[in-house]
Design a protein around this motif. Structure first.
Motif, PDB file in Angstrom:
ATOM      1  N   ILE A   1       0.799  -1.227   0.084  1.00  0.00           N
ATOM      2  CA  ILE A   1       0.148  -0.195  -0.189  1.00  0.00           C
ATOM      3  C   ILE A   1       0.862   1.249   0.015  1.00  0.00           C
ATOM      4  N   ARG A   2       1.779   1.325   0.783  1.00  0.00           N
ATOM      5  CA  ARG A   2       2.799   2.416   0.823  1.00  0.00           C
ATOM      6  C   ARG A   2       3.610   2.708  -0.468  1.00  0.00           C
ATOM      7  N   TRP A   3       3.942   1.266  -0.940  1.00  0.00           N
ATOM      8  CA  TRP A   3       4.520   1.469  -2.350  1.00  0.00           C
ATOM      9  C   TRP A   3       3.759   2.026  -3.400  1.00  0.00           C
ATOM     10  N   SER A   4       2.570   1.785  -3.373  1.00  0.00           N
ATOM     11  CA  SER A   4       1.451   1.959  -4.469  1.00  0.00           C
ATOM     12  C   SER A   4       1.425   3.512  -4.202  1.00  0.00           C
ATOM     13  N   PHE A   5       1.283   4.071  -3.072  1.00  0.00           N
ATOM     14  CA  PHE A   5       0.975   5.356  -2.854  1.00  0.00           C
ATOM     15  C   PHE A   5       2.416   6.367  -3.648  1.00  0.00           C
ATOM     16  N   ASP A   6       3.545   5.760  -3.087  1.00  0.00           N
ATOM     17  CA  ASP A   6       4.778   6.661  -3.142  1.00  0.00           C
ATOM     18  C   ASP A   6       5.112   6.273  -4.845  1.00  0.00           C
ATOM     19  N   GLN A   7       4.907   5.309  -5.229  1.00  0.00           N
ATOM     20  CA  GLN A   7       5.534   5.177  -6.656  1.00  0.00           C
ATOM     21  C   GLN A   7       4.338   5.070  -7.765  1.00  0.00           C
ATOM     22  N   SER A   8       3.284   5.618  -7.271  1.00  0.00           N
ATOM     23  CA  SER A   8       2.240   6.001  -8.551  1.00  0.00           C
ATOM     24  C   SER A   8       2.736   6.876  -9.412  1.00  0.00           C
ATOM     25  N   PRO A   9       2.469   6.634 -10.822  1.00  0.00           N
ATOM     26  CA  PRO A   9       2.776   7.805 -11.796  1.00  0.00           C
ATOM     27  C   PRO A   9       2.122   8.922 -11.749  1.00  0.00           C
ATOM     28  N   PHE A  10       0.967   8.912 -10.805  1.00  0.00           N
ATOM     29  CA  PHE A  10       0.021  10.258 -10.493  1.00  0.00           C
ATOM     30  C   PHE A  10       0.779  10.941  -9.243  1.00  0.00           C
ATOM     31  N   ALA A  11       0.667  12.324  -9.487  1.00  0.00           N
ATOM     32  CA  ALA A  11       0.971  13.151  -8.352  1.00  0.00           C
ATOM     33  C   ALA A  11      -0.255  13.027  -7.311  1.00  0.00           C
ATOM     34  N   LEU A  12       0.115  12.495  -5.998  1.00  0.00           N
ATOM     35  CA  LEU A  12      -0.923  12.148  -5.127  1.00  0.00           C
ATOM     36  C   LEU A  12      -0.874  13.004  -3.899  1.00  0.00           C
ATOM     37  N   ALA A  13      -2.153  13.374  -3.454  1.00  0.00           N
ATOM     38  CA  ALA A  13      -2.070  14.233  -2.243  1.00  0.00           C
ATOM     39  C   ALA A  13      -3.388  13.625  -1.513  1.00  0.00           C
ATOM     40  N   ILE A  14      -3.047  13.755  -0.038  1.00  0.00           N
ATOM     41  CA  ILE A  14      -4.440  13.395   0.576  1.00  0.00           C
ATOM     42  C   ILE A  14      -4.754  14.680   1.624  1.00  0.00           C
ATOM     43  N   TYR A  15      -5.915  15.048   1.657  1.00  0.00           N
ATOM     44  CA  TYR A  15      -6.490  16.186   2.398  1.00  0.00           C
ATOM     45  C   TYR A  15      -7.133  15.965   3.662  1.00  0.00           C
ATOM     46  N   ASP A  16      -7.246  16.673   4.678  1.00  0.00           N
ATOM     47  CA  ASP A  16      -8.054  16.492   5.656  1.00  0.00           C
ATOM     48  C   ASP A  16      -9.330  17.190   5.513  1.00  0.00           C
ATOM     49  N   THR A  17     -10.209  17.216   6.542  1.00  0.00           N
ATOM     50  CA  THR A  17     -11.577  17.799   6.437  1.00  0.00           C
ATOM     51  C   THR A  17     -11.539  19.171   6.360  1.00  0.00           C
ATOM     52  N   GLU A  18     -10.396  19.936   6.616  1.00  0.00           N
ATOM     53  CA  GLU A  18     -10.374  21.413   6.389  1.00  0.00           C
ATOM     54  C   GLU A  18      -9.604  21.642   5.079  1.00  0.00           C
ATOM     55  N   GLY A  19      -9.377  20.542   4.062  1.00  0.00           N
ATOM     56  CA  GLY A  19      -8.844  20.841   2.855  1.00  0.00           C
ATOM     57  C   GLY A  19      -7.378  21.180   3.114  1.00  0.00           C
ATOM     58  N   ARG A  20      -6.649  20.640   4.059  1.00  0.00           N
ATOM     59  CA  ARG A  20      -5.259  20.893   4.343  1.00  0.00           C
ATOM     60  C   ARG A  20      -4.418  19.463   4.095  1.00  0.00           C
ATOM     61  N   PHE A  21      -3.197  19.722   3.534  1.00  0.00           N
ATOM     62  CA  PHE A  21      -2.381  18.665   3.140  1.00  0.00           C
ATOM     63  C   PHE A  21      -2.113  17.816   4.432  1.00  0.00           C
ATOM     64  N   LEU A  22      -2.282  16.397   4.078  1.00  0.00           N
ATOM     65  CA  LEU A  22      -2.055  15.459   5.381  1.00  0.00           C
ATOM     66  C   LEU A  22      -0.718  14.657   4.641  1.00  0.00           C
ATOM     67  N   ARG A  23      -0.741  14.068   3.481  1.00  0.00           N
ATOM     68  CA  ARG A  23       0.265  13.223   2.796  1.00  0.00           C
ATOM     69  C   ARG A  23       0.248  13.564   1.495  1.00  0.00           C
ATOM     70  N   VAL A  24       1.520  13.613   0.871  1.00  0.00           N
ATOM     71  CA  VAL A  24       1.656  13.659  -0.547  1.00  0.00           C
ATOM     72  C   VAL A  24       2.885  12.873  -0.934  1.00  0.00           C
ATOM     73  N   ASN A  25       2.830  12.376  -2.469  1.00  0.00           N
ATOM     74  CA  ASN A  25       4.114  11.266  -2.743  1.00  0.00           C
ATOM     75  C   ASN A  25       4.912  12.279  -3.334  1.00  0.00           C
ATOM     76  N   GLU A  26       5.963  11.523  -3.629  1.00  0.00           N
ATOM     77  CA  GLU A  26       7.273  12.239  -4.354  1.00  0.00           C
ATOM     78  C   GLU A  26       6.834  12.983  -5.673  1.00  0.00           C
ATOM     79  N   HIS A  27       5.883  12.536  -6.454  1.00  0.00           N
ATOM     80  CA  HIS A  27       5.449  13.327  -7.342  1.00  0.00           C
ATOM     81  C   HIS A  27       4.974  14.596  -7.263  1.00  0.00           C
ATOM     82  N   MET A  28       4.055  14.708  -6.363  1.00  0.00           N
ATOM     83  CA  MET A  28       3.545  15.922  -5.730  1.00  0.00           C
ATOM     84  C   MET A  28       4.435  16.946  -5.311  1.00  0.00           C
TER      85      MET A  28
END
Length: 493
Positions: free
Chosen positions: A122-149
């Motif tokens: 699961i961690r590798w799929s997030f970090d190595q995805s060809p997409f630039a990924l980000a996860i936001y909390d309920t305030e619309g603030r960054f929680l996690r981003v992968n290397e592409h992002m």
């Protein structure tokens, strides 16, 4: 008040630290997990203000949610009993007390533990995805981003946590994805947008296709948003090129008028391909004649036929422009090849050094990149098209841009050559038809005769009916009228 390290069927759920706070923020409950997280025993923690455990302030706007007694999840940094900082994901849920106020149930998970306990796939799929990924909390603030992002935003995950998009990127173009995050949080429905923005460290904007997906629990409650962005700049550029060429096929060549056709080319190219454009033609083309060979020595003389509407150019429409034989314009027409140039190249420097007026114009309008493309129709030299970019933020021309310019010029050249041939035939037809008209009218005994030439089609200027007056014996005349079939040289003959 302890929570087990994992729930049945969910081996990925990390241990959770729980605490309860009264409406005034005083801690009233403290779990073993909380003691493990921050090192305080229940006796040491209960009675303290929850805010006193913060190592850094809460993100802006969170206190407003607390005042409104709204659920909140986000990244916080807490202070351990030994003084070290503990990064964790905190969820605060209101606990109504019956007097209109609310206490709070606080759930905290050390983020380092989340990453360590997560299944590697699961961690590798997030970090190595060809997409630039980000996860936001309920305030619309960054929680996690992968290397592409992080590369696209030129910031580390630590720098981005707790920030909204526009707090990190104030460019107005980033307001669109921020609105989408808020909309997905509010509605729980996924959303897709396309955005064209310039990212830090890049000289030109990129096209992005972005998907926003709500992250829901088993009850359907939204706890965050995932953003997946893919750079499709090449496909976007190809789509824009096709759209421009399609527009050109519809707009260029609407008439058989040389000047109008040249202006249609200029209108199509600005602003999608150029900030400034000029179309210069050989004088013979405007007369409908066969253009002479391009001179091997001496300046090339062209007539300005079209430019960007409202532009204050060095040469006005209708005036002659002279280009030295070593200039890009003269060389392009002589070789039949289109070229791309940047201001500062030796060839451009030499040309502008011999043309101070044009050099001053380019400096005043901040021209930095240009293309020169010959107009050749059916193997005949017609003129040259000059494209320039003046906007400092616009990317310099590349070979892909030159290919579009050449296709535009090729389409326009065929239409210009058609207009030139029509002009030649039209001029020839008029000359022939006028030469066939009677130069005088013989006097008649029986009648007075007068004549006038009126073309049947005022736009074409030729064609219609013919007439004649034939003297007969006995003071008689024959009046004869006939119809001319068709138009053009053959009809006149």
């Amino acid at each position: 008040m302890d929570t087990p390290a994992s729930m049945p069927g969910d081996s990925l759920t990390p241990a959770v630290a729980l605490a309860v706070a009264a409406a005034d923020g005083t801690l009233t409950g403290w779990s073993t997990g909380a003691e493990q997280l921050l090192g305080y025993s229940a006796g040491e923690a209960v009675g303290r203000l929850a805010a006193a455990l913060l190592a850094s302030p809460l993100p802006a706007g969170v206190r407003g949610r607390f005042d409104r007694q709204e659920d909140w999840t986000g990244h916080v940094v807490l202070r351990h009993r030994d003084g070290s900082a503990v990064e964790c994901r905190l969820r605060a849920r209101p606990l109504p007390t019956g007097d209109g106020r609310a206490g709070w149930l606080l759930e905290g998970v050390r983020e380092r533990e989340e990453n360590r306990d997560m299944d590697p796939l699961i961690r590798w799929s997030f970090d190595q995805s060809p997409f630039a990924l980000a996860i936001y909390d309920t305030e619309g603030r960054f929680l996690r981003v992968n290397e592409h992002m992080t590369k696209q935003l030129a910031a580390t995950e630590r720098d981005l946590r707790g920030l909204r998009i526009t707090e990190h990127m104030p460019d107005p173009a980033f307001q669109a994805p921020e609105r989408s995050v808020d909309h997905v949080l509010r509605t729980g429905e996924p959303e897709h947008i396309e955005n064209y923005v310039k990212v830090p460290g890049e000289s030109q904007a990129h096209a992005w296709t972005i998907h926003f997906t709500p992250l829901k629990d088993s009850l359907g409650l939204v706890h965050g948003v995932q953003q997946a962005a893919l750079d499709f700049s090449e496909q976007y550029a190809a789509r824009e090129r096709l759209a421009l060429l399609d527009e050109a096929s519809k707009r260029i060549g609407s008439s058989l008028d040389v000047a109008r056709t040249a202006q249609e080319l200029a209108d199509v190219a600005v602003p999608d391909l150029a900030d400034f454009i000029s179309v210069d033609l050989l004088d013979a083309v405007l007369r409908g004649d066969e253009p002479p060979p391009v001179p091997d020595d001496g300046p090339l003389v062209l007539r300005r036929v079209a430019t960007r509407p409202g532009a204050k150019a060095v040469v006005a429409v209708g005036e002659l422009s002279r280009y030295p034989e070593f200039s890009p314009i003269a060389r392009s027409l002589a070789t039949g090849r289109g070229t791309v140039h940047q201001v500062g190249e030796p060839e451009i420097t030499r040309w502008l050094a011999n043309d101070p007026v044009r050099s001053a114009w380019m400096s005043r309008h901040h021209a930095h990149s240009m293309m020169v493309v010959p107009l050749r129709g059916r193997g005949t030299n017609l003129g040259v098209v000059f494209f320039a970019r003046l906007d400092p933020s616009a990317a310099p021309y590349e070979q892909a841009d030159l290919q579009i310019a050449k296709e535009l010029a090729a389409r326009a050249a065929v239409c210009l050559d058609n207009a030139r041939r029509y002009t030649r035939e039209h001029t020839t037809t008029l000359a022939l038809q006028h030469s066939l008209l009677p130069q005088g009218i013989a006097e008649q005994v029986a009648v007075d005769v007068a004549s006038r030439y009126l073309p049947a089609d005022s736009k074409i200027g030729v064609g219609g009916d013919w007439f004649d007056v034939i003297p007969l014996s006995g003071a008689r005349v024959a009046l004869v009228v006939g119809d001319v079939v068709g138009h053009g040289i053959h009809a006149s003959a």
